[in-house]
Enzyme design. Sequence first.
Site, PDB file in Angstrom:
ATOM      1  N   GLY A  49       0.814  -1.222   0.000  1.00 55.65           N
ATOM      2  CA  GLY A  49       0.000   0.000   0.000  1.00 55.65           C
ATOM      3  C   GLY A  49       0.841   1.261   0.000  1.00 55.65           C
ATOM      4  O   GLY A  49       1.918   1.305   0.586  1.00 55.65           O
ATOM      5  N   SER A 105      11.149  -0.441  -4.739  1.00 55.63           N
ATOM      6  CA  SER A 105      11.038  -0.157  -6.178  1.00 55.63           C
ATOM      7  C   SER A 105      12.414   0.021  -6.787  1.00 55.63           C
ATOM      8  O   SER A 105      13.374   0.444  -6.107  1.00 55.63           O
ATOM      9  CB  SER A 105      10.230   1.128  -6.367  1.00 55.63           C
ATOM     10  OG  SER A 105      10.296   1.558  -7.717  1.00 55.63           O
ATOM     11  N   HIS A 163      13.079   2.398  -8.387  1.00 59.71           N
ATOM     12  CA  HIS A 163      13.365   3.840  -8.316  1.00 59.71           C
ATOM     13  C   HIS A 163      14.196   4.203  -7.082  1.00 59.71           C
ATOM     14  O   HIS A 163      14.635   5.347  -6.957  1.00 59.71           O
ATOM     15  CB  HIS A 163      12.070   4.634  -8.437  1.00 59.71           C
ATOM     16  CG  HIS A 163      11.448   4.409  -9.788  1.00 59.71           C
ATOM     17  ND1 HIS A 163      12.017   4.892 -10.951  1.00 59.71           N
ATOM     18  CD2 HIS A 163      10.373   3.667 -10.162  1.00 59.71           C
ATOM     19  CE1 HIS A 163      11.299   4.482 -11.989  1.00 59.71           C
ATOM     20  NE2 HIS A 163      10.287   3.734 -11.537  1.00 59.71           N
ATOM     21  N   TYR A 170       9.552   9.790  -4.660  1.00 61.14           N
ATOM     22  CA  TYR A 170       8.973   8.453  -4.514  1.00 61.14           C
ATOM     23  C   TYR A 170      10.091   7.429  -4.255  1.00 61.14           C
ATOM     24  O   TYR A 170       9.996   6.595  -3.343  1.00 61.14           O
ATOM     25  CB  TYR A 170       8.195   8.123  -5.797  1.00 61.14           C
ATOM     26  CG  TYR A 170       7.866   6.667  -5.986  1.00 61.14           C
ATOM     27  CD1 TYR A 170       6.932   6.037  -5.166  1.00 61.14           C
ATOM     28  CD2 TYR A 170       8.465   5.916  -6.998  1.00 61.14           C
ATOM     29  CE1 TYR A 170       6.618   4.687  -5.359  1.00 61.14           C
ATOM     30  CE2 TYR A 170       8.165   4.583  -7.194  1.00 61.14           C
ATOM     31  CZ  TYR A 170       7.240   3.967  -6.366  1.00 61.14           C
ATOM     32  OH  TYR A 170       6.931   2.640  -6.542  1.00 61.14           O
ATOM     33  N   CYS A 211       6.013  -4.351 -12.952  1.00 58.95           N
ATOM     34  CA  CYS A 211       5.150  -5.536 -12.841  1.00 58.95           C
ATOM     35  C   CYS A 211       3.776  -5.240 -13.436  1.00 58.95           C
ATOM     36  O   CYS A 211       2.903  -4.664 -12.784  1.00 58.95           O
ATOM     37  CB  CYS A 211       5.037  -5.976 -11.384  1.00 58.95           C
ATOM     38  SG  CYS A 211       4.288  -7.610 -11.208  1.00 58.95           S
ATOM     39  N   ARG A 242      12.325   0.263 -22.322  1.00 60.83           N
ATOM     40  CA  ARG A 242      12.962   0.125 -21.008  1.00 60.83           C
ATOM     41  C   ARG A 242      12.443  -1.100 -20.264  1.00 60.83           C
ATOM     42  O   ARG A 242      13.198  -1.840 -19.631  1.00 60.83           O
ATOM     43  CB  ARG A 242      12.700   1.404 -20.192  1.00 60.83           C
ATOM     44  CG  ARG A 242      13.079   1.297 -18.731  1.00 60.83           C
ATOM     45  CD  ARG A 242      12.775   2.597 -17.989  1.00 60.83           C
ATOM     46  NE  ARG A 242      12.890   2.407 -16.561  1.00 60.83           N
ATOM     47  CZ  ARG A 242      11.913   1.975 -15.772  1.00 60.83           C
ATOM     48  NH1 ARG A 242      10.710   1.687 -16.283  1.00 60.83           N
ATOM     49  NH2 ARG A 242      12.110   1.816 -14.488  1.00 60.83           N
TER      50      ARG A 242
HETATM   51  P1  NAI Z   1      -1.208   0.851  -7.066  1.00 60.82           P
HETATM   52  O1  NAI Z   1      -1.091   2.326  -7.082  1.00 60.82           O
HETATM   53  O2  NAI Z   1      -2.056   0.190  -8.110  1.00 60.82           O
HETATM   54  O3  NAI Z   1      -1.713   0.336  -5.645  1.00 60.82           O
HETATM   55  C1  NAI Z   1      -1.352   0.979  -4.438  1.00 60.82           C
HETATM   56  C2  NAI Z   1      -2.532   0.862  -3.510  1.00 60.82           C
HETATM   57  O4  NAI Z   1      -2.197   1.516  -2.278  1.00 60.82           O
HETATM   58  C3  NAI Z   1      -3.803   1.547  -4.052  1.00 60.82           C
HETATM   59  O5  NAI Z   1      -4.881   0.637  -4.119  1.00 60.82           O
HETATM   60  C4  NAI Z   1      -4.067   2.667  -3.070  1.00 60.82           C
HETATM   61  O6  NAI Z   1      -5.450   2.907  -2.824  1.00 60.82           O
HETATM   62  C5  NAI Z   1      -3.359   2.155  -1.801  1.00 60.82           C
HETATM   63  N1  NAI Z   1      -3.023   3.264  -0.917  1.00 60.82           N
HETATM   64  C6  NAI Z   1      -2.487   4.462  -1.246  1.00 60.82           C
HETATM   65  N2  NAI Z   1      -2.417   5.246  -0.153  1.00 60.82           N
HETATM   66  C7  NAI Z   1      -2.926   4.536   0.883  1.00 60.82           C
HETATM   67  C8  NAI Z   1      -3.121   4.803   2.261  1.00 60.82           C
HETATM   68  N3  NAI Z   1      -2.797   5.989   2.802  1.00 60.82           N
HETATM   69  N4  NAI Z   1      -3.671   3.846   3.028  1.00 60.82           N
HETATM   70  C9  NAI Z   1      -4.017   2.639   2.497  1.00 60.82           C
HETATM   71  N5  NAI Z   1      -3.838   2.321   1.192  1.00 60.82           N
HETATM   72  C10 NAI Z   1      -3.308   3.257   0.403  1.00 60.82           C
HETATM   73  O7  NAI Z   1       0.285   0.284  -7.137  1.00 60.82           O
HETATM   74  P2  NAI Z   1       0.794  -1.151  -7.574  1.00 60.82           P
HETATM   75  O8  NAI Z   1       1.282  -1.081  -8.955  1.00 60.82           O
HETATM   76  O9  NAI Z   1      -0.192  -2.166  -7.192  1.00 60.82           O
HETATM   77  O10 NAI Z   1       2.099  -1.289  -6.642  1.00 60.82           O
HETATM   78  C11 NAI Z   1       2.026  -1.872  -5.354  1.00 60.82           C
HETATM   79  C12 NAI Z   1       3.290  -1.524  -4.606  1.00 60.82           C
HETATM   80  O11 NAI Z   1       4.419  -1.978  -5.335  1.00 60.82           O
HETATM   81  C13 NAI Z   1       3.487  -0.030  -4.382  1.00 60.82           C
HETATM   82  O12 NAI Z   1       4.060   0.159  -3.097  1.00 60.82           O
HETATM   83  C14 NAI Z   1       4.473   0.355  -5.457  1.00 60.82           C
HETATM   84  O13 NAI Z   1       5.265   1.459  -5.058  1.00 60.82           O
HETATM   85  C15 NAI Z   1       5.305  -0.908  -5.581  1.00 60.82           C
HETATM   86  N6  NAI Z   1       5.876  -1.052  -6.907  1.00 60.82           N
HETATM   87  C16 NAI Z   1       5.084  -1.395  -7.979  1.00 60.82           C
HETATM   88  C17 NAI Z   1       5.655  -1.538  -9.236  1.00 60.82           C
HETATM   89  C18 NAI Z   1       4.876  -2.000 -10.421  1.00 60.82           C
HETATM   90  O14 NAI Z   1       5.477  -2.199 -11.474  1.00 60.82           O
HETATM   91  N7  NAI Z   1       3.559  -2.203 -10.332  1.00 60.82           N
HETATM   92  C19 NAI Z   1       7.087  -1.258  -9.443  1.00 60.82           C
HETATM   93  C20 NAI Z   1       7.810  -0.907  -8.247  1.00 60.82           C
HETATM   94  C21 NAI Z   1       7.213  -0.813  -7.027  1.00 60.82           C
HETATM   95  C1  15L Z   2       7.317   1.837 -10.024  1.00 59.28           C
HETATM   96  O1  15L Z   2       7.868   1.942  -8.929  1.00 59.28           O
HETATM   97  C2  15L Z   2       5.887   2.178 -10.205  1.00 59.28           C
HETATM   98  O2  15L Z   2       5.111   1.830  -9.079  1.00 59.28           O
HETATM   99  C3  15L Z   2       5.285   1.553 -11.452  1.00 59.28           C
HETATM  100  O3  15L Z   2       4.052   2.218 -11.729  1.00 59.28           O
HETATM  101  C4  15L Z   2       6.234   1.687 -12.640  1.00 59.28           C
HETATM  102  O4  15L Z   2       6.459   3.038 -12.925  1.00 59.28           O
HETATM  103  C5  15L Z   2       7.548   1.014 -12.290  1.00 59.28           C
HETATM  104  O5  15L Z   2       8.097   1.549 -11.101  1.00 59.28           O
HETATM  105  C6  15L Z   2       8.597   1.159 -13.393  1.00 59.28           C
HETATM  106  O6  15L Z   2       9.712   1.612 -13.116  1.00 59.28           O
HETATM  107  O7  15L Z   2       8.302   0.767 -14.533  1.00 59.28           O
END
Ligand code: NAI
Ligand code: 15L
Length: 269
Positions: free
Chosen positions: A71, A110, A112, A135, A165, A173
């Site tokens: 989250g 991440s 990043h 971030y 993911c 990239r």
């Molecule tokens: P997403 O943005 O789809 O999901 C994040 C969730 O966190 C959302 O459902 C949002 O409502 C919830 N959230 C935000 N603020 C909140 C709060 N204050 N309290 C409770 N919930 C809250 O992101 P995604 O893609 O599912 O990523 C999940 C995790 O993985 C994140 O931490 C993201 O930084 C990390 N990540 C994801 C990547 C990807 O490629 N999808 C790449 C690198 C890291």
């Molecule tokens: C992240 O950390 C983000 O959550 C995701 O939305 C993408 O931007 C990913 O990195 C990326 O580097 O492709």
Amino acid sequence: MIGRLLITGAAGGLGRVLRVGLAGYADTLRLSDIADMEPAGQNEEVVVCDLADRQAVLALAEGCHGIVHLGGVSVEAAFDDLLGANLLGTYNIYEAARQAGIPRVLFASSNHAIGFHARTEKLDVTAPLRPDSLYGVSKCYGEALSRYYFDKFGVESACVRIGSCFPEPRDRRQLSTWFSPRDFVSLVKAVFDAPVTGHLIVYGVSSNRQLWWSNDHASFLGWTPQDSSEPFRAKVEATSPPENRRDPAVLYQGGTFAASGHFEDETEG
Ligand code: NAI
Ligand code: 15L
């Protein structure tokens, strides 16, 4: 098999992947987000909770045996937004793990956190942190916080520096950074199946041809990614423009996160 596994960020992209992929893996999945989620199914509990609310997070973690902490704000954002969701929220999760005696947390870090390394570098776990965004800084903070909770209190962590993911790589990239949802699910299981993780950093990436990251140090997990971005290469190259190597978005691993200006300047302008 784990008892009750808490997943934060369960309404998000990766939370929905794990809700399906981990069904049957844990006795119970406790799914939490600030946003609405599908109602609880069999062996599920659904709890709406703001990660920035300490008392709510302490209650959320009670009775859990592991946490997958997804989250928070998942892209570059204003510092005040990152402050609540990512900084306070991650502190609340670790404090809840400590107080509830939860032995292991998987923290969604991440790429990043290390996005200002050049693409010509191959990084292992010893690479210095080089965040490419506020971030990314929030993910470095989460990694440091998890280290503190391990060294001082013995709460184990696997910090997964997730690449990209998504169902498919979206640009050139991501041919290097792509992490298939299936490989993510198998990594989560490997982390919670391992007898010991200590404090671990793992790169969340599939077996892509041009890799920037090495997981040699984590071989004890016995996890091998099954997928590769290669079957998508032709489609990606046909749909994304050729890269200019002088473009900072192409020079650095973090791509546009590294190339962008300061987020708050841009929003004010
Ligand atoms: P997403 O943005 O789809 O999901 C994040 C969730 O966190 C959302 O459902 C949002 O409502 C919830 N959230 C935000 N603020 C909140 C709060 N204050 N309290 C409770 N919930 C809250 O992101 P995604 O893609 O599912 O990523 C999940 C995790 O993985 C994140 O931490 C993201 O930084 C990390 N990540 C994801 C990547 C990807 O490629 N999808 C790449 C690198 C890291
Ligand atoms: C992240 O950390 C983000 O959550 C995701 O939305 C993408 O931007 C990913 O990195 C990326 O580097 O492709």
